[in-house]
Scaffold this active site. Structure first.
Site, short mmCIF file in Angstrom:
data_model
loop_
_atom_site.label_atom_id
_atom_site.label_comp_id
_atom_site.label_asym_id
_atom_site.label_seq_id
_atom_site.Cartn_x
_atom_site.Cartn_y
_atom_site.Cartn_z
N TYR A 147 0.86 -1.20 0.00
CA TYR A 147 0.00 0.00 0.00
C TYR A 147 0.89 1.23 0.00
O TYR A 147 1.88 1.30 0.73
CB TYR A 147 -0.90 0.00 1.25
CG TYR A 147 -1.77 1.24 1.33
CD1 TYR A 147 -2.80 1.44 0.42
CD2 TYR A 147 -1.54 2.23 2.28
CE1 TYR A 147 -3.59 2.58 0.46
CE2 TYR A 147 -2.33 3.37 2.34
CZ TYR A 147 -3.34 3.55 1.43
OH TYR A 147 -4.12 4.68 1.46
N ASP A 229 9.16 1.81 0.69
CA ASP A 229 8.13 2.56 1.40
C ASP A 229 8.17 2.10 2.85
O ASP A 229 7.62 1.05 3.21
CB ASP A 229 6.76 2.30 0.76
CG ASP A 229 5.66 3.08 1.46
OD1 ASP A 229 5.92 3.64 2.55
OD2 ASP A 229 4.53 3.13 0.92
N LYS A 257 4.23 8.01 9.49
CA LYS A 257 3.75 7.42 10.74
C LYS A 257 4.62 7.77 11.96
O LYS A 257 4.56 8.87 12.44
CB LYS A 257 3.65 5.90 10.58
CG LYS A 257 2.84 5.47 9.35
CD LYS A 257 1.39 5.27 9.61
CE LYS A 257 0.69 4.70 8.40
NZ LYS A 257 -0.72 4.53 8.55
C1 LIG Z 1 3.17 1.63 3.69
C2 LIG Z 1 2.35 2.86 3.57
N1 LIG Z 1 2.63 3.76 2.62
C3 LIG Z 1 1.94 4.90 2.47
C4 LIG Z 1 0.88 5.18 3.28
C5 LIG Z 1 0.10 6.44 3.10
O1 LIG Z 1 0.30 7.26 4.20
P1 LIG Z 1 -0.77 8.41 4.55
O2 LIG Z 1 -2.04 7.72 4.91
O3 LIG Z 1 -0.13 9.13 5.70
O4 LIG Z 1 -0.89 9.26 3.32
C6 LIG Z 1 0.52 4.27 4.28
C7 LIG Z 1 -0.64 4.51 5.16
O5 LIG Z 1 -1.17 3.65 5.79
C8 LIG Z 1 1.27 3.08 4.43
O6 LIG Z 1 0.97 2.16 5.37
#
Ligand SMILES: Cc1ncc(COP(=O)(O)O)c(C=O)c1O
Length: 430
Positions: A147, A229, A257
Site C-alpha cells: 500500500y 516505502d 507514521k
Molecule cells: C506503507 C504505507 N505507505 C503509504 C501510506 C500512506 O500514508 P498516509 O495515509 O499518511 O498518506 C501508508 C498509510 O497507511 C502506508 O501504510
C-alpha cells in the site's frame, strides 16, 4: 441489534455523515472497518496506550492510530518540546532551523538517507519519490507492491480506482511479494521503461532469502530507482527501518507514521544525486515546514538515537505474540487464526471455518474485543506504553474471547452470535 454501550457513537454517526462523507477523514477509521452498532465509532481522548470513546468506554488501543504512534499517545517529552515550540511559533514565512536539525537526525539514523525533504502524509512522500524517479530516469512505468497511499499513480492500480483516468492507472503495474518472477515480468514487458520499483520491504510476511537483495540487483541492472516505502516499518523494525534490519539499501525511502509519534510529518529521503532532482521537480506545500510536527520529530528521533525504543517495541510485540499464540493453541484455533509479520506490527490472519466465514469470525472477534475494552482491527501495532502488565491484560481478554470463538464454532452458533451484519470484503492491497 445495536449495543447500548455504543449509543452515543452510533447516534453521532448520522450527524457526522450529514456533513462528512463516511463520517471520517481516514478510510481505515471509518464505519467501513468498524461495524456500526457493535463498535466505538468516535473517540474523545487518548493517552499512553489507552483511548476513550465518546460513550466514555475505555480501551487498550492496539491500532495506535494506524501505527502512527510508537511512544504512546501524549508522550510527555514530545509534548513538552511541542509546547515550547508553540510559544515560538507554529509556522514561519521562511524555513526554520528545525528542518535542518530533523534532517540531520534522519541522515544519522536511516542508512539510505543523504538528503531529506518533508511532507505531511505518507502519500506526499511516496508520490514525491515516484515523481523524482520518473524525472531522474526519464521513464514512465512504476512497479508497486503493498500500500502506498491515496494518490492517482498508486490507487489507480487497485480496485478502489474510481476517479483515476485509465491512462494514469496503465502506468502502474503490480507485483507480488516474495515473487521475483512477477517483478521480472514487468521489466521484460517494459524494457527500458521502468522508472521505479516501490515496495513495503515487509508487511505481513517476512521476505524470503535474497528477495530484497535480488530486487536491489534487478533495479540496478535495469536502471530503475528502488524505493522502500517505510511509512510503517521505519522507526518500528529498527532505528534505520527495514533497510537496516535486512541490510538492503534502496535509492529512495519514504517515512511517515512513527516519525513524529502521531504529529503529521512524512519524509522522502535518499541518495543526494537522485534527490537533487528536487530543485526542479515540483514538490512543495505551505505546511511542509510546519514547526510543531518538526519539533515532535526532533524529540522522537533524539529518543531513538539515545534510547532502546526498538528493543522496547520488540519486547512488547514478542510477549503479545507469545501469549496470543498460547491462547490460539489452548483453544485449538490454528485453523482459523494465525499471526504473522514483525513483532512490532503483527497481522491477525483469519481463515474460513465450516461454520463461519473469515469475515464472520473477524467481526465476532472485534465485537467481543470492543466489549472487553480492547481496540483492535487487523494488526497489533504496539507502542512502548504496551507494558508487560498491559500485554497480560490483553492476553487475558483474548483468553475469554478465543474460547468463546472455539465454542461457538464447534456448536455452529457463531453467526447467530453476531449482533450486526458481518464486515464485507474491502479492497485488499496486502
Ligand atoms: C506503507 C504505507 N505507505 C503509504 C501510506 C500512506 O500514508 P498516509 O495515509 O499518511 O498518506 C501508508 C498509510 O497507511 C502506508 O501504510
Amino acid at each position: 441489534m445495536s449495543n447500548p454501550r455504543y449509543k452515543l457513537s452510533t447516534n453521532f454517526l448520522s450527524h457526522a455523515e450529514a456533513l462528512i462523507p463516511l463520517g471520517s477523514q481516514t478510510f481505515s477509521k471509518s464505519r467501513t472497518q468498524y461495524p456500526v452498532g457493535i463498535s466505538p465509532l468516535f473517540m474523545q481522548k487518548a493517552k499512553g496506550c489507552h483511548t476513550w470513546d465518546i460513550d466514555g468506554n475505555k480501551y487498550i488501543d492496539l491500532v495506535s492510530s494506524l501505527a502512527s504512534v510508537t511512544l504512546g499517545y501524549q508522550n510527555r517529552a514530545v509534548n513538552a518540546v511541542v509546547r515550547k515550540q508553540l510559544r515560538r511559533g507554529t509556522i514561519f514565512s521562511l524555513p526554520g532551523k528545525l528542518e535542518y536539525e530533523v534532517a540531520e537526525k534522519i541522515v544519522d539514523l536511516v542508512p539510505s538517507a543523504e538528503s531529506v525533504r518533508f511532507g505531511k502524509n505518507g502519500s506526499d512522500a511516496t508520490s514525491a519519490a515516484i515523481r523524482i524517479a520518473r524525472a531522474f530516469t526519464g521513464r514512465k512505468i512504476v512497479a508497486v507492491c503493498g500500500y502506498h497511499g491515496w494518490q492517482d499513480w498508486f490507487i489507480g492500480s487497485t480496485s478502489r480506482n474510481k476517479g483515476v483516468p485509465e491512462e494514469v492507472s496503465d502506468l502502474t503495474k503490480t507485483f507480488t511479494f516474495n515473487d521475483l518472477v512477477s517483478l521480472n515480468q514487468i521489466f521484460v514487458s517494459h524494457p527500458g521503461n521502468v522508472a521505479a520499483v516501490i515496495l513495503e520491504p515487509m508487511n505481513s510476511t517476512w521476505p524470503i532469502e535474497n528477495f530484497l537483495s535480488e530486487i536491489r540487483r534487478m533495479c540496478s541492472e535495469n536502471g530503475a530507482i528502488l524505493v522502500f516505502d517505510e511509512t510503517i516499518t521505519g522507526f518500528r523494525f529498527a532505528k534505520g527501518g527495514a533497510q537496516e534490519l535486512f541490510n538492503v539499501i534502496p535509492d529512495l525511502t519514504t517515512l511517515g507514521k512513527g516519525l513524529a509519534n502521531g504529529f503529521p510529518l512524512s519524509a522522502v529521503v535518499g541518495k543526494r544525486e537522485i534527490m537533487g532532482e528536487m530543485s526542479e521537480v515540483f514538490f512543495s506545500g505551505t505546511f511542509g515546514g510546519e514547526l510543531l510536527s518538526l519539533a515532535a520529530a526532533n524529540e522522537v528521533l533524539r529518543m531513538y538515537q539515545q534510547e532502546d525504543i526498538i528493543g522496547q517495541l520488540t519486547a512488547a510485540g514478542e510477549l503479545l505474540n507469545e501469549l496470543t499464540n498460547e491462547e490460539i493453541a489452548k483453544n485449538n484455533l490454528h485453523d482459523v487464526l494465525s499471526l504473522s509479520g514483525h513483532p512490532t506490527w503483527k497481522f491477525l490472519n483469519w481463515r474460513d471455518h465450516e461454520a463461519a466465514t473469515s469475515l464472520d469470525i473477524k467481526t465476532y472477534f472485534m465485537q467481543e474485543c470492543f466489549e472487553e475494552g480492547i481496540l483492535v482491527l487487523g494488526t497489533h501495532n504496539v507502542t512502548t506504553m504496551h507494558t508487560k502488565k498491559i500485554v497480560k491484560e490483553i492476553a487475558s481478554a483474548y483468553s475469554k474471547i478465543l474460547s468463546r470463538i472455539a465454542i461457538k464454532l464447534k456448536h455452529n452458533q457463531l453467526r447467530d452470535s453476531l449482533k450486526v451484519e458481518p464486515l464485507v470484503p474491502l479492497f485488499k492491497v496486502r
